[in-house]
Design a protein around this motif. Structure first.
Motif, PDB file in Angstrom:
ATOM      1  N   UNK A 171       0.805  -1.219   0.000  1.00 34.34           N
ATOM      2  CA  UNK A 171       0.000   0.000   0.000  1.00 34.34           C
ATOM      3  C   UNK A 171       0.841   1.273   0.000  1.00 34.34           C
ATOM      4  N   UNK A 172       2.139   1.144  -0.109  1.00 33.85           N
ATOM      5  CA  UNK A 172       3.043   2.286  -0.046  1.00 33.85           C
ATOM      6  C   UNK A 172       2.770   3.283  -1.172  1.00 33.85           C
ATOM      7  N   UNK A 173       2.731   4.543  -0.829  1.00 36.71           N
ATOM      8  CA  UNK A 173       2.632   5.611  -1.811  1.00 36.71           C
ATOM      9  C   UNK A 173       4.038   6.115  -2.121  1.00 36.71           C
ATOM     10  N   UNK A 174       4.280   6.436  -3.367  1.00 31.79           N
ATOM     11  CA  UNK A 174       5.583   6.951  -3.767  1.00 31.79           C
ATOM     12  C   UNK A 174       5.827   8.355  -3.208  1.00 31.79           C
ATOM     13  N   UNK A 175       4.765   9.129  -3.034  1.00 29.92           N
ATOM     14  CA  UNK A 175       4.857  10.504  -2.552  1.00 29.92           C
ATOM     15  C   UNK A 175       4.363  10.559  -1.114  1.00 29.92           C
ATOM     16  N   UNK A 176       5.175  11.139  -0.225  1.00 26.31           N
ATOM     17  CA  UNK A 176       4.827  11.255   1.188  1.00 26.31           C
ATOM     18  C   UNK A 176       4.729  12.724   1.587  1.00 26.31           C
ATOM     19  N   UNK A 177       3.530  13.209   1.873  1.00 18.60           N
ATOM     20  CA  UNK A 177       3.426  14.576   2.393  1.00 18.60           C
ATOM     21  C   UNK A 177       3.915  14.616   3.833  1.00 18.60           C
ATOM     22  N   UNK A 178       4.524  15.708   4.207  1.00 21.87           N
ATOM     23  CA  UNK A 178       5.024  15.867   5.570  1.00 21.87           C
ATOM     24  C   UNK A 178       4.984  17.349   5.892  1.00 21.87           C
ATOM     25  N   UNK A 179       5.749  17.764   6.911  1.00 22.24           N
ATOM     26  CA  UNK A 179       5.782  19.173   7.277  1.00 22.24           C
ATOM     27  C   UNK A 179       7.150  19.543   7.827  1.00 22.24           C
ATOM     28  N   UNK A 180       7.452  20.832   7.753  1.00 20.96           N
ATOM     29  CA  UNK A 180       8.720  21.297   8.299  1.00 20.96           C
ATOM     30  C   UNK A 180       8.748  21.121   9.810  1.00 20.96           C
ATOM     31  N   UNK A 181       7.607  21.202  10.459  1.00 23.17           N
ATOM     32  CA  UNK A 181       7.565  21.033  11.920  1.00 23.17           C
ATOM     33  C   UNK A 181       7.967  19.613  12.317  1.00 23.17           C
ATOM     34  N   UNK A 182       7.496  18.631  11.560  1.00 25.99           N
ATOM     35  CA  UNK A 182       7.873  17.242  11.835  1.00 25.99           C
ATOM     36  C   UNK A 182       9.380  17.055  11.642  1.00 25.99           C
ATOM     37  N   UNK A 183       9.915  17.630  10.555  1.00 30.26           N
ATOM     38  CA  UNK A 183      11.348  17.530  10.297  1.00 30.26           C
ATOM     39  C   UNK A 183      12.147  18.221  11.396  1.00 30.26           C
ATOM     40  N   UNK A 184      11.708  19.412  11.812  1.00 27.48           N
ATOM     41  CA  UNK A 184      12.418  20.151  12.866  1.00 27.48           C
ATOM     42  C   UNK A 184      12.420  19.355  14.174  1.00 27.48           C
ATOM     43  N   UNK A 185      11.306  18.683  14.482  1.00 27.41           N
ATOM     44  CA  UNK A 185      11.247  17.851  15.691  1.00 27.41           C
ATOM     45  C   UNK A 185      12.193  16.657  15.560  1.00 27.41           C
ATOM     46  N   UNK A 186      12.265  16.069  14.370  1.00 28.49           N
ATOM     47  CA  UNK A 186      13.211  14.979  14.136  1.00 28.49           C
ATOM     48  C   UNK A 186      14.643  15.452  14.359  1.00 28.49           C
ATOM     49  N   UNK A 187      14.974  16.614  13.810  1.00 26.51           N
ATOM     50  CA  UNK A 187      16.318  17.178  13.955  1.00 26.51           C
ATOM     51  C   UNK A 187      16.632  17.401  15.429  1.00 26.51           C
ATOM     52  N   UNK A 188      15.697  17.998  16.163  1.00 20.40           N
ATOM     53  CA  UNK A 188      15.924  18.302  17.576  1.00 20.40           C
ATOM     54  C   UNK A 188      16.091  17.029  18.404  1.00 20.40           C
ATOM     55  N   UNK A 189      15.376  15.974  18.029  1.00 23.34           N
ATOM     56  CA  UNK A 189      15.414  14.740  18.814  1.00 23.34           C
ATOM     57  C   UNK A 189      16.466  13.740  18.388  1.00 23.34           C
ATOM     58  N   UNK A 190      17.208  14.045  17.356  1.00 20.22           N
ATOM     59  CA  UNK A 190      18.223  13.102  16.870  1.00 20.22           C
ATOM     60  C   UNK A 190      19.285  12.883  17.939  1.00 20.22           C
ATOM     61  N   UNK A 191      19.575  11.635  18.203  1.00 27.01           N
ATOM     62  CA  UNK A 191      20.580  11.276  19.215  1.00 27.01           C
ATOM     63  C   UNK A 191      21.991  11.297  18.647  1.00 27.01           C
ATOM     64  N   UNK A 192      22.110  11.149  17.334  1.00 23.28           N
ATOM     65  CA  UNK A 192      23.414  11.118  16.686  1.00 23.28           C
ATOM     66  C   UNK A 192      23.640  12.432  15.931  1.00 23.28           C
ATOM     67  N   UNK A 193      24.882  12.721  15.590  1.00 24.18           N
ATOM     68  CA  UNK A 193      25.137  13.892  14.748  1.00 24.18           C
ATOM     69  C   UNK A 193      24.454  13.711  13.388  1.00 24.18           C
ATOM     70  N   UNK A 194      23.825  14.774  12.899  1.00 25.87           N
ATOM     71  CA  UNK A 194      23.214  14.751  11.571  1.00 25.87           C
ATOM     72  C   UNK A 194      23.653  15.984  10.810  1.00 25.87           C
ATOM     73  N   UNK A 195      23.653  15.866   9.491  1.00 27.62           N
ATOM     74  CA  UNK A 195      24.070  16.978   8.648  1.00 27.62           C
ATOM     75  C   UNK A 195      23.510  16.769   7.253  1.00 27.62           C
ATOM     76  N   UNK A 196      23.166  17.858   6.594  1.00 30.12           N
ATOM     77  CA  UNK A 196      22.773  17.802   5.186  1.00 30.12           C
ATOM     78  C   UNK A 196      23.783  18.612   4.396  1.00 30.12           C
ATOM     79  N   UNK A 197      24.414  17.962   3.429  1.00 26.66           N
ATOM     80  CA  UNK A 197      25.395  18.640   2.573  1.00 26.66           C
ATOM     81  C   UNK A 197      24.745  18.935   1.236  1.00 26.66           C
ATOM     82  N   UNK A 198      24.995  20.142   0.723  1.00 32.48           N
ATOM     83  CA  UNK A 198      24.405  20.595  -0.531  1.00 32.48           C
ATOM     84  C   UNK A 198      25.489  20.668  -1.601  1.00 32.48           C
ATOM     85  N   UNK A 199      25.135  20.298  -2.827  1.00 34.43           N
ATOM     86  CA  UNK A 199      26.017  20.443  -3.983  1.00 34.43           C
ATOM     87  C   UNK A 199      25.199  20.977  -5.154  1.00 34.43           C
ATOM     88  N   UNK A 200      25.860  21.630  -6.083  1.00 35.92           N
ATOM     89  CA  UNK A 200      25.222  22.128  -7.302  1.00 35.92           C
ATOM     90  C   UNK A 200      24.016  23.023  -6.998  1.00 35.92           C
TER      91      UNK A 200
END
Length: 163
Positions: free
Chosen positions: A78-107
């Motif tokens: 039943x998996x959908x290819x597209x998953x709607x989410x929100x910046x608030x959910x992502x921000x909570x994930x970032x705040x609660x991460x137990x390990x170091x996380x980072x997003x690197x940008x290129x191009x």
């Protein structure tokens, strides 16, 4: 050249250079927004990350890449290819991460007229220094009374290519 022709020529020049002049400071401001986004992830700064977004009316979508979609769909039909989410959910994930996380940008590519902008880049998302996810990401930005804010985000997700 008569007065009317000169006026028309001047207006044509101003019409062509106006947005370009407005875009130069906007480009630098958007680059600063990108740096604040990356720094907020590293710092696990939920409030700092949330402050970069338009508080209401935005959108956020993850789109699974073909390989990941096929592999996961085999286990979850039943998996959908597209998953709607929100910046608030992502921000909570970032705040609660137990390990170091980072997003690197290129191009990174920025297109703006000084009022709205589009940012497009390739990314690698690292968890504890290891590639966790890769893809391309696009932001829609608006220039608000409080500066540039992200109004929409969509990104492709290829966790299977991260290794």
């Amino acid at each position: 050249m008569n007065k009317h022709a000169l006026s028309a020529a001047l207006l044509a020049v101003l019409a062509c250079t106006g947005p370009a002049r407005a875009a130069a400071p906007a480009q630098a401001q958007i680059e600063q927004l990108i740096e604040r986004f990356k720094a907020a992830i590293i710092a696990h700064d939920q409030a700092g990350l949330e402050a970069l977004f338009v508080p209401e009316g935005g959108s956020w979508f993850e789109v699974l890449g073909e390989d990941a979609f096929r592999r996961i769909k085999a286990r979850k039909p039943d998996l959908s290819r597209v998953h709607p989410d929100s910046f608030r959910h992502f921000a909570a994930f970032v705040a609660g991460a137990k390990q170091p996380i980072e997003e690197k940008f290129e191009n990174v590519r920025i297109h703006t007229d000084g009022a709205v902008a589009a940012v497009y880049f390739d990314f690698v998302f690292l968890v504890d220094g290891k590639r966790n996810n890769v893809g391309s990401e696009t932001w829609q930005l608006v220039h608000t009374n409080d500066g540039w804010k992200i109004s929409a985000m969509a990104y492709s997700s290829y966790p299977d290519r991260a290794r």
